[in-house]
Design a protein around this motif. Sequence first.
Motif, mmCIF file in Angstrom:
data_model
loop_
_atom_site.group_PDB
_atom_site.id
_atom_site.type_symbol
_atom_site.label_atom_id
_atom_site.label_comp_id
_atom_site.label_asym_id
_atom_site.label_seq_id
_atom_site.Cartn_x
_atom_site.Cartn_y
_atom_site.Cartn_z
ATOM 1 N N ARG A 207 20.891 24.873 83.154
ATOM 2 C CA ARG A 207 21.731 24.901 81.952
ATOM 3 C C ARG A 207 20.944 25.009 80.658
ATOM 4 N NH1 ARG A 207 25.369 19.878 83.944
ATOM 5 N NH2 ARG A 207 26.007 20.813 85.935
ATOM 6 N N PRO A 208 19.839 24.262 80.474
ATOM 7 C CA PRO A 208 19.074 24.430 79.224
ATOM 8 C C PRO A 208 18.539 25.847 79.057
ATOM 9 C CG PRO A 208 18.453 22.398 80.337
ATOM 10 C CD PRO A 208 19.301 23.168 81.301
ATOM 11 N N ILE A 209 18.164 26.485 80.158
ATOM 12 C CA ILE A 209 17.682 27.872 80.082
ATOM 13 C C ILE A 209 18.814 28.788 79.644
ATOM 14 C CG2 ILE A 209 16.686 29.777 81.401
ATOM 15 C CD1 ILE A 209 15.423 27.685 83.254
ATOM 16 N N ALA A 210 19.994 28.587 80.233
ATOM 17 C CA ALA A 210 21.158 29.404 79.878
ATOM 18 C C ALA A 210 21.544 29.201 78.421
ATOM 19 C CB ALA A 210 22.332 29.064 80.792
ATOM 20 N N GLU A 211 21.428 27.962 77.940
ATOM 21 C CA GLU A 211 21.759 27.681 76.540
ATOM 22 C C GLU A 211 20.783 28.353 75.577
ATOM 23 O OE1 GLU A 211 24.139 26.335 74.925
ATOM 24 O OE2 GLU A 211 25.343 25.478 76.543
ATOM 25 N N ALA A 212 19.569 28.602 76.040
ATOM 26 C CA ALA A 212 18.567 29.241 75.179
ATOM 27 C C ALA A 212 18.746 30.753 75.113
ATOM 28 C CB ALA A 212 17.161 28.915 75.676
ATOM 29 N N LEU A 213 19.541 31.327 76.010
ATOM 30 C CA LEU A 213 19.725 32.773 76.035
ATOM 31 C C LEU A 213 20.608 33.209 74.866
ATOM 32 C CD1 LEU A 213 20.350 33.263 79.865
ATOM 33 C CD2 LEU A 213 18.217 33.661 78.593
ATOM 34 N N PRO A 214 20.233 34.267 74.167
ATOM 35 C CA PRO A 214 20.996 34.669 72.975
ATOM 36 C C PRO A 214 22.432 35.077 73.259
ATOM 37 C CG PRO A 214 19.292 36.290 73.516
ATOM 38 C CD PRO A 214 19.020 35.092 74.355
ATOM 39 N N LEU A 215 22.685 35.729 74.389
ATOM 40 C CA LEU A 215 24.047 36.178 74.673
ATOM 41 C C LEU A 215 25.010 35.008 74.831
ATOM 42 C CD1 LEU A 215 25.921 38.593 75.225
ATOM 43 C CD2 LEU A 215 25.333 38.377 77.661
ATOM 44 N N THR A 216 24.519 33.887 75.317
ATOM 45 C CA THR A 216 25.365 32.708 75.516
ATOM 46 C C THR A 216 26.139 32.364 74.243
ATOM 47 O OG1 THR A 216 23.909 31.782 77.204
ATOM 48 C CG2 THR A 216 25.343 30.239 76.053
ATOM 49 N N HIS A 217 25.494 32.471 73.116
ATOM 50 C CA HIS A 217 26.078 31.993 71.862
ATOM 51 C C HIS A 217 27.130 32.946 71.312
ATOM 52 C CE1 HIS A 217 23.133 28.751 71.832
ATOM 53 N NE2 HIS A 217 22.297 29.658 72.308
ATOM 54 N N THR A 218 26.925 34.246 71.461
ATOM 55 C CA THR A 218 27.957 35.161 70.980
ATOM 56 C C THR A 218 29.123 35.254 71.966
ATOM 57 O OG1 THR A 218 26.623 37.027 71.809
ATOM 58 C CG2 THR A 218 26.489 36.522 69.462
ATOM 59 N N VAL A 219 28.872 35.030 73.249
ATOM 60 C CA VAL A 219 29.976 34.937 74.209
ATOM 61 C C VAL A 219 30.863 33.757 73.844
ATOM 62 C CG1 VAL A 219 30.560 34.333 76.605
ATOM 63 C CG2 VAL A 219 28.862 36.102 76.140
ATOM 64 N N ARG A 220 30.250 32.642 73.477
ATOM 65 C CA ARG A 220 31.020 31.462 73.098
ATOM 66 C C ARG A 220 31.839 31.727 71.825
ATOM 67 N NH1 ARG A 220 26.964 27.286 73.119
ATOM 68 N NH2 ARG A 220 27.275 27.110 75.359
#
Length: 262
Positions: A207-220
């Motif tokens: 999960r911390p790795i996924a949270e660091a990915l840039p796409l995660t934040h714009t998907v949210r």
Amino acid sequence: MPHNDLRTPPTLMQRLLAVWFRHFRVYTKNLISNGLPPFLEPLVYLVGIGLGLGAYIRTMNGVPYINYLASGLLVSTAMFTATFECSFGTFIRLEFDKVYDGMLTAPITVNNLLVGEIFWAGSKGFFFTFAVMVIIAVTGVFPIGRIYPVPLIGFLTGVMFATLALFITSFVKNINHFNFLFSGFISPMFFFSGVFFPLDRLPAWVRPIAEALPLTHTVRLSRAICFAQPDKFLLFDLAYSLLFSAVFGFFAVRRLKHRLVD
């Protein structure tokens, strides 16, 4: 036009728009082949995955799975087009076609050129997200009145991945090396950024790795608009996206500037 106007240097906005317009003209020369796929690709995902997998997964986080998937696909398409534009596209213009050599004979700086590249990629992110939005609205997954702001997130996604791709391009000497970028980073990110399933379904150490990915934040951000669920944590997602773009954009321009001048 008065003679002194001929000697007036173009403004910063005019220089950036000149770069943008050059790419726009090239892109629209093959408008059908370039513009039609963005409308067809989301149909493949929505039918192949949304309806196919949706027959087995009825809901995800309390909403129909096809809606959950669509809210993520809106911006993931911007990631792919911007990354391709500023990796393969930039490298070809730089090393093979020598486009930048000609462009730099005009009254623009290297900084203008590269920032113009970033904004062009952001514009493609906006357009590709708009195309997906149209398909999603036509198929009735989401009403257009709710999701019309999402292309702005597509623009932000495009800018973010343009800066990343330009930074990678500043190191690449062989065009085939971009395969590592797409196979080793972009494609895995597509599956681990919350597009297909929530991050809380991942193992705790991932999960911390996924949270660091840039796409995660714009998907949210996209999903919050689609489901009309504002959250104060979204300010962090927006700040992350802007900071990511600023940092990678700074180093990308700095490195590519030396490469273009040399």
